[in-house]
Design a protein around this motif. Sequence first.
Motif, PDB file in Angstrom:
ATOM      1  N   ALA A 127       9.819   6.994   3.098  1.00 36.23           N
ATOM      2  CA  ALA A 127       8.693   6.116   3.462  1.00 36.23           C
ATOM      3  C   ALA A 127       9.289   5.076   4.397  1.00 36.23           C
ATOM      4  O   ALA A 127      10.490   4.801   4.332  1.00 36.23           O
ATOM      5  CB  ALA A 127       8.072   5.436   2.247  1.00 36.23           C
ATOM      6  N   ASP A 137       4.133   1.760   4.781  1.00 37.12           N
ATOM      7  CA  ASP A 137       4.905   2.994   4.645  1.00 37.12           C
ATOM      8  C   ASP A 137       4.829   3.854   5.902  1.00 37.12           C
ATOM      9  O   ASP A 137       5.504   4.883   6.000  1.00 37.12           O
ATOM     10  CB  ASP A 137       4.389   3.808   3.448  1.00 37.12           C
ATOM     11  CG  ASP A 137       4.670   3.108   2.124  1.00 37.12           C
ATOM     12  OD1 ASP A 137       4.993   1.905   2.136  1.00 37.12           O
ATOM     13  OD2 ASP A 137       4.558   3.761   1.061  1.00 37.12           O
ATOM     14  N   TYR A 208       3.250  -2.790  -8.453  1.00 34.08           N
ATOM     15  CA  TYR A 208       4.433  -2.655  -7.595  1.00 34.08           C
ATOM     16  C   TYR A 208       5.009  -4.004  -7.169  1.00 34.08           C
ATOM     17  O   TYR A 208       6.010  -4.033  -6.446  1.00 34.08           O
ATOM     18  CB  TYR A 208       4.111  -1.863  -6.311  1.00 34.08           C
ATOM     19  CG  TYR A 208       3.490  -0.498  -6.526  1.00 34.08           C
ATOM     20  CD1 TYR A 208       3.800   0.276  -7.637  1.00 34.08           C
ATOM     21  CD2 TYR A 208       2.593   0.024  -5.591  1.00 34.08           C
ATOM     22  CE1 TYR A 208       3.218   1.526  -7.818  1.00 34.08           C
ATOM     23  CE2 TYR A 208       2.016   1.273  -5.761  1.00 34.08           C
ATOM     24  CZ  TYR A 208       2.323   2.020  -6.888  1.00 34.08           C
ATOM     25  OH  TYR A 208       1.750   3.249  -7.051  1.00 34.08           O
ATOM     26  N   PHE A 211       8.829  -4.755  -7.411  1.00 32.99           N
ATOM     27  CA  PHE A 211       9.604  -3.848  -6.547  1.00 32.99           C
ATOM     28  C   PHE A 211       9.628  -4.373  -5.113  1.00 32.99           C
ATOM     29  O   PHE A 211      10.661  -4.352  -4.441  1.00 32.99           O
ATOM     30  CB  PHE A 211       8.981  -2.451  -6.575  1.00 32.99           C
ATOM     31  CG  PHE A 211       9.596  -1.454  -5.614  1.00 32.99           C
ATOM     32  CD1 PHE A 211      10.581  -0.579  -6.038  1.00 32.99           C
ATOM     33  CD2 PHE A 211       9.180  -1.382  -4.286  1.00 32.99           C
ATOM     34  CE1 PHE A 211      11.138   0.348  -5.162  1.00 32.99           C
ATOM     35  CE2 PHE A 211       9.727  -0.464  -3.405  1.00 32.99           C
ATOM     36  CZ  PHE A 211      10.714   0.398  -3.843  1.00 32.99           C
ATOM     37  N   ARG A 212       8.480  -4.833  -4.658  1.00 32.45           N
ATOM     38  CA  ARG A 212       8.429  -5.320  -3.274  1.00 32.45           C
ATOM     39  C   ARG A 212       9.316  -6.544  -3.115  1.00 32.45           C
ATOM     40  O   ARG A 212       9.900  -6.759  -2.047  1.00 32.45           O
ATOM     41  CB  ARG A 212       6.975  -5.579  -2.860  1.00 32.45           C
ATOM     42  CG  ARG A 212       6.197  -4.267  -2.747  1.00 32.45           C
ATOM     43  CD  ARG A 212       4.729  -4.444  -2.397  1.00 32.45           C
ATOM     44  NE  ARG A 212       4.022  -3.170  -2.529  1.00 32.45           N
ATOM     45  CZ  ARG A 212       2.698  -3.039  -2.558  1.00 32.45           C
ATOM     46  NH1 ARG A 212       1.927  -4.117  -2.440  1.00 32.45           N
ATOM     47  NH2 ARG A 212       2.144  -1.858  -2.684  1.00 32.45           N
ATOM     48  N   GLN A 229      -2.716   4.969  -0.279  1.00 32.76           N
ATOM     49  CA  GLN A 229      -2.495   5.149  -1.711  1.00 32.76           C
ATOM     50  C   GLN A 229      -3.858   5.285  -2.411  1.00 32.76           C
ATOM     51  O   GLN A 229      -4.883   4.823  -1.913  1.00 32.76           O
ATOM     52  CB  GLN A 229      -1.703   3.967  -2.271  1.00 32.76           C
ATOM     53  CG  GLN A 229      -0.315   3.878  -1.623  1.00 32.76           C
ATOM     54  CD  GLN A 229       0.524   2.726  -2.142  1.00 32.76           C
ATOM     55  OE1 GLN A 229       0.037   1.843  -2.854  1.00 32.76           O
ATOM     56  NE2 GLN A 229       1.800   2.710  -1.761  1.00 32.76           N
ATOM     57  N   VAL A 281       6.747   1.869 -13.297  1.00 30.91           N
ATOM     58  CA  VAL A 281       7.104   1.053 -12.129  1.00 30.91           C
ATOM     59  C   VAL A 281       7.539  -0.354 -12.513  1.00 30.91           C
ATOM     60  O   VAL A 281       7.497  -0.759 -13.677  1.00 30.91           O
ATOM     61  CB  VAL A 281       5.959   1.010 -11.094  1.00 30.91           C
ATOM     62  CG1 VAL A 281       5.629   2.415 -10.597  1.00 30.91           C
ATOM     63  CG2 VAL A 281       4.736   0.297 -11.650  1.00 30.91           C
ATOM     64  N   TYR A 321      13.404   1.883 -14.863  1.00 30.55           N
ATOM     65  CA  TYR A 321      14.500   0.904 -14.776  1.00 30.55           C
ATOM     66  C   TYR A 321      15.186   0.734 -16.126  1.00 30.55           C
ATOM     67  O   TYR A 321      16.251   0.156 -16.205  1.00 30.55           O
ATOM     68  CB  TYR A 321      13.963  -0.434 -14.250  1.00 30.55           C
ATOM     69  CG  TYR A 321      13.273  -0.262 -12.910  1.00 30.55           C
ATOM     70  CD1 TYR A 321      14.029  -0.179 -11.739  1.00 30.55           C
ATOM     71  CD2 TYR A 321      11.894  -0.114 -12.815  1.00 30.55           C
ATOM     72  CE1 TYR A 321      13.413   0.034 -10.515  1.00 30.55           C
ATOM     73  CE2 TYR A 321      11.267   0.100 -11.600  1.00 30.55           C
ATOM     74  CZ  TYR A 321      12.036   0.171 -10.451  1.00 30.55           C
ATOM     75  OH  TYR A 321      11.431   0.405  -9.239  1.00 30.55           O
TER      76      TYR A 321
HETATM   77  C1  PBG Z   1       7.222   2.363  -1.265  1.00 26.89           C
HETATM   78  C2  PBG Z   1       7.535   2.404  -2.717  1.00 26.89           C
HETATM   79  C3  PBG Z   1       6.987   1.525  -3.645  1.00 26.89           C
HETATM   80  C4  PBG Z   1       7.543   1.838  -4.867  1.00 26.89           C
HETATM   81  C5  PBG Z   1       8.400   2.928  -4.689  1.00 26.89           C
HETATM   82  N1  PBG Z   1       8.374   3.277  -3.332  1.00 26.89           N
HETATM   83  C6  PBG Z   1       6.096   0.352  -3.458  1.00 26.89           C
HETATM   84  C7  PBG Z   1       4.887   0.456  -2.650  1.00 26.89           C
HETATM   85  O1  PBG Z   1       4.286   1.519  -2.504  1.00 26.89           O
HETATM   86  O2  PBG Z   1       4.500  -0.590  -2.151  1.00 26.89           O
HETATM   87  C8  PBG Z   1       7.231   1.089  -6.127  1.00 26.89           C
HETATM   88  C9  PBG Z   1       8.163   1.214  -7.268  1.00 26.89           C
HETATM   89  C10 PBG Z   1       8.016   0.172  -8.318  1.00 26.89           C
HETATM   90  O3  PBG Z   1       7.101  -0.679  -8.313  1.00 26.89           O
HETATM   91  O4  PBG Z   1       8.871   0.172  -9.227  1.00 26.89           O
HETATM   92  N2  PBG Z   1       7.342   3.465  -0.514  1.00 26.89           N
END
Ligand code: PBG
Length: 331
Positions: A127, A137, A208, A211-212, A229, A281, A321
């Motif tokens: 991505a 992405d 998410y 993660f970001r 998405q 996530v 995680y």
């Molecule tokens: C982006 C991607 C995301 C995650 C994995 N790959 C975030 C998004 O789509 O914005 C999220 C993983 C997580 O929240 O643990 N390609």
Amino acid sequence: MRPTIGPFPATRLRRTRKSAAIRALVAENSLSASDMIWPVFVRDGEGIEEPVPSMPGVVRRSVDRVVEAAREAADLGIPAICLFPYTGDAHRTADCAEAWNPDNLSNRATRAIKAGVPDIAIMTDVALDPYSDTGHDGFVRDGEIVNDETTEALIKQALSQAEAGVDIIGPSDMMDGRIGAIRAALEAKDHKNVLLLSYAAKYASAFYGPFRDAVGASGALKGDKKTYQMNPANSDEALRLVERDLSEGADMVMIKPGMPYLDICRRVKDTFGAPTFAYQVSGEYAMIKAAAQNGWIDGDKAMVESLMAFKRAGCDGVLSYFAPDLARALA
Ligand code: PBG
């Protein structure tokens, strides 16, 4: 056929719960370290482990430390590790060229792990969001996240990861047609045994957020990801996406996020019988950790219960995680 259940007291369903030994005998599902794929964040430098504030217990590691972590994971019986690069603003450009740089962070980490820990499987993410100045992405043209032009870039990114030696490529971008395009490119370049684990049913999710932060995309992201998405209201659409990705050459499929979408996991497994994974996530991890830190829940028990739920819902494995914590708790 369901067995007939006799009337009380012939049937006392509590009998099979009377002791730990009996409960173990009749357990329908099991959970082990070998069900886990462990997502890790990689950053520049050496000897660095930098905490991610919104994910207590999770760190961004420099490549040398990722190799050490991979060694520990393999020794704990975790079969696979999944790499996510933390990219500074310098590597975020309109053309996203860093995504297919043979020496980018993700590819350097792959080579180092392959050299040091050959027994763990390596998964990577396809991505553009770690490399785009928009945090999306895919490429953005006149406000639209363009599909086919993005796929061309994803092919280059996937090939560079295959060249570096990854075992499993995980396209998380949700562009249409990318599985078929990546599969064809891998075949053409003689990467016949690289697996594709498609993020097939990936929802536009609030979970998410942490993660970001971890990959440095929060500040960059403009707008939302709802044109690529999935809508959390949909379930039939998930089946269509999974069917499409399997037909294009995905070896395994993923549902993401995990806990709010266990119904999707069950439908996908029952319908296709393919290797099915869920991604617990960052936001799911953060919720459990935060509540545990406040003393509101027992963190270890909630972790095990949440991960067992994926097995019960039909998943073959889980990206989480918690992977090393789980492996230690079960050991
Ligand atoms: C982006 C991607 C995301 C995650 C994995 N790959 C975030 C998004 O789509 O914005 C999220 C993983 C997580 O929240 O643990 N390609």
